[in-house]
Design an enzyme around this catalytic site. Structure first.
Site, PDB file in Angstrom:
ATOM      1  CB  ALA A 260      -0.746   0.026   1.367  1.00 49.28           C
ATOM      2  CG  ASN A 263      -0.209   7.941  -2.338  1.00 49.03           C
ATOM      3  OD1 ASN A 263       0.867   8.065  -2.717  1.00 49.03           O
ATOM      4  ND2 ASN A 263      -1.067   7.102  -2.709  1.00 49.03           N
ATOM      5  CG  HIS A 295       2.598   0.538   7.963  1.00 54.30           C
ATOM      6  ND1 HIS A 295       3.737   0.434   8.692  1.00 54.30           N
ATOM      7  CD2 HIS A 295       3.032   1.373   6.758  1.00 54.30           C
ATOM      8  CE1 HIS A 295       4.733   0.840   7.782  1.00 54.30           C
ATOM      9  NE2 HIS A 295       4.504   1.409   6.888  1.00 54.30           N
ATOM     10  CD  GLU A 296       0.624   2.306   3.804  1.00 51.02           C
ATOM     11  OE1 GLU A 296       1.224   3.281   3.841  1.00 51.02           O
ATOM     12  OE2 GLU A 296       1.184   0.889   3.699  1.00 51.02           O
TER      13      GLU A 296
HETATM   14  N1  B3K Z   1       5.742   3.960   1.573  1.00 54.20           N
HETATM   15  C1  B3K Z   1       5.290   2.736   0.959  1.00 54.20           C
HETATM   16  C2  B3K Z   1       6.334   1.990   0.150  1.00 54.20           C
HETATM   17  C3  B3K Z   1       6.865   2.515  -1.081  1.00 54.20           C
HETATM   18  C4  B3K Z   1       7.787   1.435  -1.906  1.00 54.20           C
HETATM   19  C5  B3K Z   1       8.433   2.069  -2.960  1.00 54.20           C
HETATM   20  N2  B3K Z   1       8.992   1.242  -3.901  1.00 54.20           N
HETATM   21  C6  B3K Z   1       4.610   1.849   1.850  1.00 54.20           C
HETATM   22  C7  B3K Z   1       4.644   2.038   3.177  1.00 54.20           C
HETATM   23  O1  B3K Z   1       5.829   1.534   3.777  1.00 54.20           O
HETATM   24  O2  B3K Z   1       3.727   2.299   3.906  1.00 54.20           O
HETATM   25 ZN    ZN Z   2       5.619   2.485   5.443  1.00 54.28          ZN
END
Ligand code: B3K
Ligand code: ZN
Length: 869
Positions: A260, A263, A295-296
């Site tokens: 995931a 954004n 987490h997100e």
């Molecule tokens: N921040 C994204 C991961 C992005 C990976 C790019 N190849 C998901 C996460 O760790 O929440």
């Molecule tokens: Zn992350």
């Protein structure tokens, strides 16, 4: 394409910054037009040209302060805009081709949905930009698309205007008031089912929650939405952190490279981590949905509000956010099984990474392709490092440190050093030695040696640390390691050292070694170390199997008890490797039988304790492994285990009643225990009927899959029949069918390679979907020990052939699946050369991606000495 490494030490602040972005996006499958208006200011005093990142873009026009501007130069990955003033507006028009974007980075069109993935450096595939995390701008985005095909048009922030055009298209404008780096940019266009809800924060702000899923999948989104609300509440209660925008959106898509993406205000998820219901998802799936949703969400503060200065600092947001989601999950479910889950990841994957050519500290020093550094080291070891902060500072100290971190850095792009400094100032605890965990790679080994003087009734225990050299670093320093420490005698009495070096059950080891003194000792003491896995380290404790069983019996820490059982199994498997399995004393089998009997009602602990260590975990305590003999030894032990203990296993199995399906911890534990028992019983005379009965009676995916897994490898006829049944039931649902793909790909059978070829021809399989690729080729390469490590090397060759094809489509996924091949140093010389021959084939391939190049070339350049892990 540059194969040059970038170094952390070479960081320079940007010469220009962008404060505001206005974007206009006209969606078209092969020619989406992007117009972006950038407010740019020079922030350095020298008169550099402006250098924008761009990848695979067709430039249409460029204007400076409204006038056509031609003093530019287009290079492979950059656009140089010469002789610009100190502050100006740059308007860039360019076209991109989402339909043919199979790498799934930037803007892509899959299954009639447009979506984006910009972390780490995907925004440069959308438009020319300063695509680095330390440039923070506000965004206003207007999307235009066909109204019938794409009724939903989403971007970050809040929707502020919308309208229809005469040509069947419509448009929506989104404003995100929070300055953000380009990697957090997102847009989505499609036709979805929508689940709506709302959440009121502690301070009374009402937030609209929207979850977008494939048409017809609405009921499978309910659990994710409930999880989101639990996460929002938990972050308020635990860290005092509230959500900041008026709307929080999550979109589930089927084509996605990872789990995931966080954004701002518009998370995009792999549907695997959103969709779950009793029939289609296992308990583990439910758990994963809740933890990824959390987490997100947690990234909104740790990642978005406070972001990374540069990509070397990735663990600043990932290690911290993984720690936060782990704490959340432990609070929602159970502390013990969570801890064990994470330790398994560390031992199976992170220790292996440390021992491999890709070894790096949680804050890497050198990177060719950033996407290769979303690793178990940065994420999971990173979370272990944050957990050690938590241990050192205590619950309150940690909270104070976090408050200080947000107070100082809200709205900024910062470094891991900034995080440490905030923690240190808030608590007044010197963290300078501890901070070495950020720069040193490798797995420390903690060794214990004991000296017992029976006459004086004293015992000394020397605790020493040593980190073997790694591929990236030959010189290691002693670390600051919190070692949870308990000591028991054979009657289960607990002891602590006379000098009080152990405080609150923890020894802070900050030197190469230290000696603990114990008095009043009548029989040799047994050290019980690293309770709750207090540090990401290996332990050399040299206990006898009898002592391990005493640890299981008497240790206070449940993790230590589980770990002791793992050591018992490891010891038994080693006996089988030596051909002495048959000679294992009856007292050991009797003790195992007692464990099962005594813990029969503790489904959580028993379920965990009956899982035999995986092949990958066993590799971490052995060198130059012959994969086939270790695998056979493990399997012979499993046979002996189930046959010798059949009656007690069956008795406990029969005693566990699982009523109709509920996803709550008590039922999860019971199902888990029952399925682990079934796995053992499948090797006994009861196997066939028990497995078929469970499959037939199952009202949920956990039990269905439990039956299939038990049959796999043990009961070929039942397996074949039940797998056919499963396929006919789930053929229309690729997400669920992935479980079936994975089971086939991990089955040990002589004709596995032709089986894989059949799977690849399955109507639901496509090389363009990362979930399918991972289910078939990923499962095979990572987990089909016998097939992948065939002595003739055909397994390695099969994977390599496929990787050559995959790399041209999706380099990011290819570079993941190549991992097992790059870990050749684990295996016996004959396997090493077969594996390296395939890596050489990859390296010699013209047009190899940067992702693959980095991992393959590092792996081939890696020379091991005896000392490397
Ligand atoms: N921040 C994204 C991961 C992005 C990976 C790019 N190849 C998901 C996460 O760790 O929440
Ligand atoms: Zn992350």
């Amino acid at each position: 394409m540059s194969m040059q490494a970038k170094r952390r030490a070479d960081y320079l602040p940007p010469a220009f910054t962008i404060s505001d972005v206005k974007m206009d996006v006209r969606l078209h499958p092969t020619a989406t037009r992007i117009t972006s208006e950038l407010q740019i200011t020079r922030v350095s005093d020298h008169s550099q040209h402006l250098e924008l990142d761009g990848d695979n873009l067709s430039l249409v026009s460029i204007k400076l302060d409204g006038e056509i501007f031609e003093d530019i130069e287009q290079r492979e990955d950059t656009l140089i805009v010469r002789n610009v003033p100190d502050t100006f507006t740059l308007t860039i028009v360019n076209d991109i081709d989402p339909q043919n974007n199979k790498a799934l980075e930037g803007l892509y069109l899959s299954q009639n949905t447009y979506c984006t993935q910009c972390e780490a450096e995907g925004f440069r595939r959308i438009t020319y930009y300063l695509d680095r995390p330390d440039v923070l701008a506000t965004f206003e985005v207007t999307l235009h698309g066909d109204k019938a095909q794409y009724p939903t048009l989403l971007a970050n922030g809040n929707p502020v205007a919308r309208g229809d055009n005469d040509d069947g298209t419509h448009w929506v404008t989104w404003q995100d008031p929070f300055p953000k780096p380009s990697y957090l940019f997102a847009l989505v266009a499609g036709d979805f089912d929508l689940l709506e809800d709302s959440y009121t924060t502690t301070s009374g702000k009402s937030v609209k929650l929207e979850l977008y899923v494939d048409k017809g999948k609405k009921s499978r989104g309910i659990f994710a939405l409930e999880s989101l609300k639990r996460a929002m509440k938990w972050d308020e209660d635990t860290f005092g952190l509230e959500y900041d925008l008026d709307i929080y959106m999550i979109v589930a898509v089927d084509f996605f490279n990872m789990g995931a993406m966080e954004n701002k205000g518009l998370n995009i998820f792999n549907s695997k981590f959103v969709l779950a219901d009793q029939r289609s998802a296992t308990d583990e799936d439910f758990f994963n949905v809740e933890s990824v949703i959390a987490h997100e969400y947690f990234h909104n503060w740790t990642g978005n509000r406070v972001t990374c200065r540069d990509w070397f600092q990735l663990s600043l947001k990932e290690g911290l956010t993984v720690f936060r989601d782990q704490q959340f999950s432990a609070d929602m479910t159970s502390e013990l099984s969570n801890r064990i889950k994470h330790v398994r990841v560390m031992r199976e994957h992170q220790f292996a990474e440390d021992a491999s050519a890709m070894s790096h500290p949680i804050r890497p020093e050198e990177v060719i392709e950033m996407n290769n550094f979303y690793t178990v080291t940065v994420y999971d070891k990173g979370a272990e490092v944050i957990r050690m902060f938590h241990t050192l500072l205590g619950e309150d100290g940690f909270r104070k440190g976090m408050d200080e971190y947000f107070r100082r850095h809200d709205g900024q792009a910062v470094t891991c050093d900034d995080f440490v400094a905030a923690m240190q100032t808030a608590t007044d605890i010197d963290l300078s030695h501890f901070a070495q965990w950020y720069s040193q790679s490798g797995t420390p080994v903690i060794s214990l040696t004991t000296m017992f003087d029976e006459r004086k009734q004293v015992m000394d225990i020397t605790v020493a640390q040593h980190t073997p050299p790694t591929a990236d670093q030959s010189h290691k320093v002693p670390l600051f390691i919190p070692v949870a420490f308990d000591c028991i005698d054979e009657n289960g009495k607990h002891y602590t050292d006379v000098d009080g070096k152990i405080k609150d059950g923890v020894l802070l080891l900050d030197a190469p070694s230290t000696t603990l003194h114990f008095t009043g000792v009548e029989s040799p003491l047994i050290p019980v170390v690293l309770g709750n896995f207090s540090a990401p380290a290996k332990v050399n404790n040299n206990l006898s199997v009898e002592q391990m069983l005493l640890v299981f019996r008497y240790a206070k820490d449940a993790f230590n008890r589980w770990d002791a059982m793992q050591s018992v199994y490891n010891w038994c498997i080693a006996e089988f490797e030596k051909g002495q399995g048959e000679q294992i004393d009856d007292s050991v089998w009797n003790a195992l039988s007692d464990v099962i009997n005594n813990e029969a009602d503790n489904h959580e602990l028993l379920g965990e304790c009956l899982v035999i260590p995986t092949f990958e975990t066993l590799c971490q305590t052995r060198q130059r492994v012959d994969p086939n003999s270790l695998n056979s030894a493990r399997s012979a032990f499993c046979d002996a285990f189930s046959i010798k203990l059949a009656s007690v296993l069956k008795r406990v199995f029969d005693s566990i009643s699982t009523d109709s399906y509920q996803y709550d911890q008590r039922s999860v534990n019971a199902r888990r225990c029952k399925n682990v028992l079934l796995n053992h019983l499948a090797r006994t005379e009861h196997g066939d009927s028990l497995v078929r009965q469970q499959y037939a009676a199952a009202d949920n995916m956990t039990d269905t899959l439990g039956a299939l897994k038990a049959a796999q490898g043990n009961l070929p006829d039942a397996f074949e029949a039940l797998m056919q049944n499963f396929e006919s039931e789930w053929n229309v649902d690729p997400l669920v069918l992935d479980k079936w793909f994975g089971l086939h790909a991990t089955t040990e059978r002589d004709d596995i390679l032709s089986q894989l070829s059949l799977l690849k021809q399955h109507p639901q399989f496509t090389i363009n979907n990362p979930n399918r690729v991972r289910a078939v080729m990923g499962s095979f390469a990572f987990f089909n020990t016998a097939g992948f490590h065939r002595a003739d090397g055909a397994g390695y060759k099969y994977v390599t052939d496929y990787l050559l094809e995959l790399d041209a489509v999706n380099p990011q996924v290819a570079a993941r699946v190549v991992t097992p091949l790059t870990q050749w140093q684990n295996y016996a010389p004959a396997h090493q050369s077969l594996m390296k021959a395939q890596l050489n084939r990859l390296l010699g391939h013209k047009g190899l991606s940067r992702d693959m190049f980095e991992k393959v070339s590092k792996s081939l350049a890696f020379e091991t000495s005896g000392e490397h892990a």
